[in-house]
Design a protein around this motif. Structure first.
Motif, PDB file in Angstrom:
ATOM      1  N   PHE A  61      44.395  34.560  30.528  1.00  0.00           N
ATOM      2  CA  PHE A  61      43.979  35.163  31.903  1.00  0.00           C
ATOM      3  C   PHE A  61      42.093  35.572  32.022  1.00  0.00           C
ATOM      4  CE2 PHE A  61      47.868  36.643  30.024  1.00  0.00           C
ATOM      5  CZ  PHE A  61      48.772  36.786  31.382  1.00  0.00           C
ATOM      6  N   SER A  62      41.668  34.620  32.413  1.00  0.00           N
ATOM      7  CA  SER A  62      39.647  35.227  32.901  1.00  0.00           C
ATOM      8  C   SER A  62      39.630  36.240  34.027  1.00  0.00           C
ATOM      9  CB  SER A  62      39.552  33.418  32.759  1.00  0.00           C
ATOM     10  OG  SER A  62      38.330  33.359  33.053  1.00  0.00           O
ATOM     11  N   ILE A  63      39.022  37.043  34.286  1.00  0.00           N
ATOM     12  CA  ILE A  63      38.710  37.537  35.719  1.00  0.00           C
ATOM     13  C   ILE A  63      37.030  36.981  35.542  1.00  0.00           C
ATOM     14  CG2 ILE A  63      38.493  39.846  36.341  1.00  0.00           C
ATOM     15  CD1 ILE A  63      40.932  40.167  33.765  1.00  0.00           C
ATOM     16  N   LYS A  64      36.744  36.374  36.356  1.00  0.00           N
ATOM     17  CA  LYS A  64      35.177  36.831  36.839  1.00  0.00           C
ATOM     18  C   LYS A  64      34.659  37.721  38.251  1.00  0.00           C
ATOM     19  CE  LYS A  64      35.018  32.194  35.388  1.00  0.00           C
ATOM     20  NZ  LYS A  64      35.024  30.963  35.802  1.00  0.00           N
ATOM     21  N   ALA A  65      33.725  38.426  37.935  1.00  0.00           N
ATOM     22  CA  ALA A  65      33.608  39.202  38.456  1.00  0.00           C
ATOM     23  C   ALA A  65      31.721  39.439  38.549  1.00  0.00           C
ATOM     24  CB  ALA A  65      34.075  40.727  37.575  1.00  0.00           C
ATOM     25  N   GLU A  66      31.431  40.796  39.207  1.00  0.00           N
ATOM     26  CA  GLU A  66      30.591  40.831  39.839  1.00  0.00           C
ATOM     27  C   GLU A  66      30.698  42.476  38.968  1.00  0.00           C
ATOM     28  OE1 GLU A  66      26.244  40.040  40.132  1.00  0.00           O
ATOM     29  OE2 GLU A  66      28.131  38.751  40.244  1.00  0.00           O
ATOM     30  N   SER A  67      29.383  42.550  37.514  1.00  0.00           N
ATOM     31  CA  SER A  67      29.199  44.608  37.612  1.00  0.00           C
ATOM     32  C   SER A  67      28.379  44.807  38.351  1.00  0.00           C
ATOM     33  CB  SER A  67      28.602  43.847  36.234  1.00  0.00           C
ATOM     34  OG  SER A  67      28.523  45.434  35.688  1.00  0.00           O
ATOM     35  N   GLY A  68      28.227  46.000  38.828  1.00  0.00           N
ATOM     36  CA  GLY A  68      27.460  46.871  39.858  1.00  0.00           C
ATOM     37  C   GLY A  68      25.854  47.601  38.448  1.00  0.00           C
ATOM     38  N   LYS A  69      26.749  47.278  37.179  1.00  0.00           N
ATOM     39  CA  LYS A  69      25.686  48.064  36.493  1.00  0.00           C
ATOM     40  C   LYS A  69      26.520  48.359  35.467  1.00  0.00           C
ATOM     41  CE  LYS A  69      28.226  52.540  35.933  1.00  0.00           C
ATOM     42  NZ  LYS A  69      28.723  53.617  36.156  1.00  0.00           N
ATOM     43  N   ASP A  70      25.328  48.397  34.490  1.00  0.00           N
ATOM     44  CA  ASP A  70      25.251  48.068  33.267  1.00  0.00           C
ATOM     45  C   ASP A  70      26.463  48.564  32.023  1.00  0.00           C
ATOM     46  OD1 ASP A  70      22.800  46.565  33.461  1.00  0.00           O
ATOM     47  OD2 ASP A  70      21.950  47.819  32.050  1.00  0.00           O
ATOM     48  N   VAL A  71      27.346  47.910  31.423  1.00  0.00           N
ATOM     49  CA  VAL A  71      27.875  48.526  30.519  1.00  0.00           C
ATOM     50  C   VAL A  71      28.210  48.336  29.193  1.00  0.00           C
ATOM     51  CG1 VAL A  71      31.440  49.279  30.626  1.00  0.00           C
ATOM     52  CG2 VAL A  71      29.802  48.954  32.891  1.00  0.00           C
ATOM     53  N   GLY A  72      28.175  49.769  28.679  1.00  0.00           N
ATOM     54  CA  GLY A  72      27.664  49.310  26.998  1.00  0.00           C
ATOM     55  C   GLY A  72      29.142  49.054  26.177  1.00  0.00           C
ATOM     56  N   GLU A  73      30.576  50.433  26.537  1.00  0.00           N
ATOM     57  CA  GLU A  73      31.634  50.113  26.136  1.00  0.00           C
ATOM     58  C   GLU A  73      33.379  50.712  27.135  1.00  0.00           C
ATOM     59  OE1 GLU A  73      30.882  53.486  23.491  1.00  0.00           O
ATOM     60  OE2 GLU A  73      31.481  54.741  24.585  1.00  0.00           O
ATOM     61  N   GLY A  74      33.762  49.966  26.724  1.00  0.00           N
ATOM     62  CA  GLY A  74      34.811  49.988  27.381  1.00  0.00           C
ATOM     63  C   GLY A  74      36.692  49.825  26.922  1.00  0.00           C
ATOM     64  N   SER A  75      37.628  49.916  27.433  1.00  0.00           N
ATOM     65  CA  SER A  75      39.305  49.542  26.851  1.00  0.00           C
ATOM     66  C   SER A  75      39.581  48.593  28.067  1.00  0.00           C
ATOM     67  CB  SER A  75      39.564  51.072  26.980  1.00  0.00           C
ATOM     68  OG  SER A  75      40.298  51.873  27.755  1.00  0.00           O
ATOM     69  N   VAL A  76      40.711  47.891  27.977  1.00  0.00           N
ATOM     70  CA  VAL A  76      41.659  47.651  28.718  1.00  0.00           C
ATOM     71  C   VAL A  76      43.062  47.529  28.178  1.00  0.00           C
ATOM     72  CG1 VAL A  76      41.926  45.074  30.036  1.00  0.00           C
ATOM     73  CG2 VAL A  76      39.891  45.041  28.932  1.00  0.00           C
ATOM     74  N   GLN A  77      43.160  48.021  28.773  1.00  0.00           N
ATOM     75  CA  GLN A  77      45.025  48.642  29.288  1.00  0.00           C
ATOM     76  C   GLN A  77      45.887  47.387  29.822  1.00  0.00           C
ATOM     77  OE1 GLN A  77      47.134  50.797  31.516  1.00  0.00           O
ATOM     78  NE2 GLN A  77      48.024  52.004  29.461  1.00  0.00           N
ATOM     79  N   MET A  78      46.646  46.349  29.287  1.00  0.00           N
ATOM     80  CA  MET A  78      47.804  45.594  29.503  1.00  0.00           C
ATOM     81  C   MET A  78      48.468  46.143  29.355  1.00  0.00           C
ATOM     82  SD  MET A  78      48.804  42.095  28.076  1.00  0.00           S
ATOM     83  CE  MET A  78      48.066  40.778  27.601  1.00  0.00           C
ATOM     84  N   ILE A  79      49.921  45.837  30.898  1.00  0.00           N
ATOM     85  CA  ILE A  79      51.139  46.038  30.903  1.00  0.00           C
ATOM     86  C   ILE A  79      51.419  44.985  31.649  1.00  0.00           C
ATOM     87  CG2 ILE A  79      53.075  47.844  31.993  1.00  0.00           C
ATOM     88  CD1 ILE A  79      49.981  49.634  32.752  1.00  0.00           C
ATOM     89  N   VAL A  80      52.594  44.657  30.086  1.00  0.00           N
ATOM     90  CA  VAL A  80      53.483  43.614  31.013  1.00  0.00           C
ATOM     91  C   VAL A  80      54.623  43.262  31.564  1.00  0.00           C
ATOM     92  CG1 VAL A  80      54.376  40.730  30.195  1.00  0.00           C
ATOM     93  CG2 VAL A  80      52.642  42.279  28.623  1.00  0.00           C
TER      94      VAL A  80
END
Length: 180
Positions: A61-80
């Protein structure tokens, strides 16, 4: 906020060509923005390769986006989901899926998910929800199909999974059942 939907589509006159295009369109993945409020990323496209997915494939899965600000860290939750039921959930580090730190501007998040050889064919959806602290980065739901492999592919996968001695025992048992 109303959810937006994007779909691959094609139209053409003619019986067989139209039927072929309809079959291809039915197998393509569609995506929905499922953010519950403002998001840091403005998602412009989501792709799934391969499409359709077959048991044993690793889907990307490839998500292309425009970030509105700098992001240093985070998480991605996947639910199938399969048949509208959640069957798999995992949480991963955003920086394993994108180049961190993420600068304001274009960003791509790539997520891979293997589909075991025993994956049943049917309709699936995957929700990918990115967060950084209290900020929602993005949320997309991708609807897609898992289709059965060709008979030859299936036979080859079973043959490669069985060792020589096990394969011979299975064949002997099968021959014995045919003689009854």
């Amino acid at each position: 906020m109303a959810a937006s939907r994007r779909r691959s589509s094609a139209a053409a006159p003619g019986g067989r060509l139209l039927l072929l295009l309809a079959a291809v369109g039915a197998a393509s993945a569609t995506w929905t923005d499922c953010a519950s409020g403002p998001s840091t990323f403005k998602v412009s496209s989501v792709t799934l390769e391969p499409s359709p997915v077959k048991p044993g494939d690793t889907a990307q899965f490839s998500i292309k986006a425009e970030s509105g600000k700098d992001v240093g860290e985070g998480s991605v939750q996947m639910i199938v989901h399969y048949a509208d039921l959640p069957i798999w959930t995992q949480v991963d580090n955003l920086c394993d899926k994108a180049d961190c730190p993420i600068q304001k501007g274009p960003v791509e998040v790539k997520y891979t998910q293997p589909f075991p050889i025993i994956t049943p064919p049917g309709s699936y959806s995957v929700t990918l929800n990115g967060r950084s602290g209290d900020d929602q980065l993005f949320c997309v739901t991708v609807d897609f199909q898992v289709v059965p492999p060709e008979a030859g592919e299936h036979a080859r996968s079973w043959a490669s999974a069985l060792s020589g001695a096990t394969q011979q025992a299975v064949l002997a048992s099968h021959r014995k059942s045919l003689r009854k």
